[in-house]
Write a protein that holds these residues in place. Structure first.
Motif, short mmCIF file in Angstrom:
data_model
loop_
_atom_site.label_atom_id
_atom_site.label_comp_id
_atom_site.label_asym_id
_atom_site.label_seq_id
_atom_site.Cartn_x
_atom_site.Cartn_y
_atom_site.Cartn_z
N GLY A 125 43.12 34.01 45.26
CA GLY A 125 41.97 33.98 44.37
C GLY A 125 41.36 35.35 44.14
N ASP A 126 40.36 35.39 43.26
CA ASP A 126 39.68 36.66 42.98
C ASP A 126 38.50 36.83 43.92
OD1 ASP A 126 37.71 34.95 42.02
OD2 ASP A 126 38.34 35.17 39.93
N ASP A 167 39.16 21.83 43.69
CA ASP A 167 38.47 21.60 42.43
C ASP A 167 38.94 22.62 41.40
OD1 ASP A 167 37.32 23.95 43.28
OD2 ASP A 167 35.38 23.07 43.77
N GLU A 168 38.23 22.72 40.29
CA GLU A 168 38.65 23.60 39.20
C GLU A 168 38.51 25.07 39.54
OE1 GLU A 168 36.52 22.47 35.74
OE2 GLU A 168 37.55 20.54 35.51
N GLN A 169 37.71 25.41 40.56
CA GLN A 169 37.53 26.81 40.93
C GLN A 169 38.49 27.26 42.04
OE1 GLN A 169 34.63 24.74 40.49
NE2 GLN A 169 34.69 25.59 38.43
N HIS A 170 39.15 26.33 42.69
CA HIS A 170 40.01 26.70 43.81
C HIS A 170 41.27 27.42 43.31
CE1 HIS A 170 42.28 26.34 47.58
NE2 HIS A 170 41.14 26.04 48.16
N SER A 185 35.32 36.41 43.56
CA SER A 185 34.28 35.38 43.53
C SER A 185 34.73 34.08 44.19
CB SER A 185 33.85 35.10 42.09
OG SER A 185 34.95 34.61 41.33
N GLU A 186 36.01 33.80 44.20
CA GLU A 186 36.55 32.56 44.77
C GLU A 186 37.75 32.86 45.64
OE1 GLU A 186 35.77 29.43 44.98
OE2 GLU A 186 33.91 29.55 43.84
N ALA A 229 30.15 27.22 46.97
CA ALA A 229 30.94 28.42 46.73
C ALA A 229 30.80 29.39 47.88
CB ALA A 229 30.50 29.08 45.42
N ARG A 255 34.96 26.56 53.00
CA ARG A 255 34.16 27.24 51.99
C ARG A 255 32.68 27.24 52.35
NH1 ARG A 255 36.55 24.57 46.54
NH2 ARG A 255 35.67 26.38 45.50
N GLN A 276 46.02 24.44 42.93
CA GLN A 276 45.82 23.20 42.20
C GLN A 276 46.97 22.24 42.50
OE1 GLN A 276 45.98 23.79 37.93
NE2 GLN A 276 47.37 25.54 38.13
N ARG A 290 46.95 29.14 40.64
CA ARG A 290 46.43 29.26 39.28
C ARG A 290 46.81 30.57 38.60
NH1 ARG A 290 42.86 25.28 37.98
NH2 ARG A 290 42.06 24.05 39.72
#
Length: 253
Positions: free
Chosen positions: A122-123, A80-83, A125-126, A243, A153, A86, A95
């Motif tokens: 990722g960072d 999704d947009e948070q993963h 948070s994700e 999340a 997840r 992409q 990303r």
């Protein structure tokens, strides 16, 4: 054997069927030429794709270092947009610039040298863990195809928890508590979310442990987490991923 065939009448034969046509039907039924072999191979490939779709881990098959040849439903759900990863058309990208370099190096090592890697992308948070797995080369291949396996997840698939609850005759309230524990919530947090007292949640946890034969919350969560995933047929369409949360110690009931 001829009497079992759909016999064709022939004006040239008083027996009522044409032996030549019957023998041709026998040959057709035992035919194993390239057309039939190709059809069998296509069916097997379709079944393999269906099987991979029932796996509760996102999986992507890369035919080279960027081109994605196949994506299972769990991966479509997770990307999704948070993963951190992409999928743009059939091209896999990271990303961030930092993750792009890490992913590129891992895919090159897997494709060219057959090296396996475990990446953290990722960072904070994700942050997601991704396994990079090279496949054995076929005789016509110079490089390895690569499978990316996306880290989960959430601990347990919701449908699996529902069936676990049914198998142990848990009430709806107890099922909600199990889902909260699998989401790494404490009894206090579950009580606050449900709008009930902590004593009520502790009573429900005691009932759950008695019905499932588990000695502690940790043992209960471990039992549920080790179940084979039962993936919804609607996965990948309207399923919102949960999340990832940092691990915390869970209170014993």
């Amino acid at each position: 054997m001829l009497d079992q065939l759909d016999l064709q009448r022939s004006p040239r034969n008083g027996l009522g069927f044409d032996p030549g046509a019957a023998m041709q039907m026998l040959r057709d039924r035992s035919y194993s030429g390239p057309e039939r072999r190709l059809a069998a191979t296509a069916l097997q490939q379709r079944r393999m794709a269906q099987m991979v779709d029932e796996v509760d881990y996102g999986m992507l098959l890369l035919s080279d270092e960027t081109h994605v040849a196949h994506v299972n439903r769990a991966a479509r759900r997770d990307l999704d947009e948070q993963h951190p990863l992409q999928l743009i058309g059939s091209e896999l990208r990271a990303r961030t610039l930092q993750d792009t370099a890490v992913l590129r190096d891992a895919l090159a090592g897997a494709s060219q040298r057959g090296l396996r890697r475990l990446l953290r992308l990722g960072d904070d948070s994700e942050r997601i863990t991704v396994a990079v797995v090279p496949l054995p080369t076929l005789p016509s291949e110079l490089r390895h195809s690569v499978v990316l396996v996306l880290g989960k997840r959430r601990v347990c698939e919701e449908l699996t928890v529902d069936w676990f609850a049914r198998a142990h005759s848990l009430t709806m309230a107890e099922t909600t508590v199990v889902k909260g524990l699998c989401a790494d919530l404490t009894p206090q947090e579950i009580a606050k979310r449900q709008g009930v007292g902590l004593a009520t949640i502790r009573t429900q946890i005691g009932s759950i442990r008695a019905k499932t034969g588990t000695a502690s919350i940790r043992a209960l969560v471990r039992q549920v987490a080790m179940l084979p995933p039962l993936v919804s047929a609607l996965q990948g369409f309207n399923t919102a991923p949960v999340a990832a949360q940092p691990p915390r110690r869970t209170m014993q009931a």
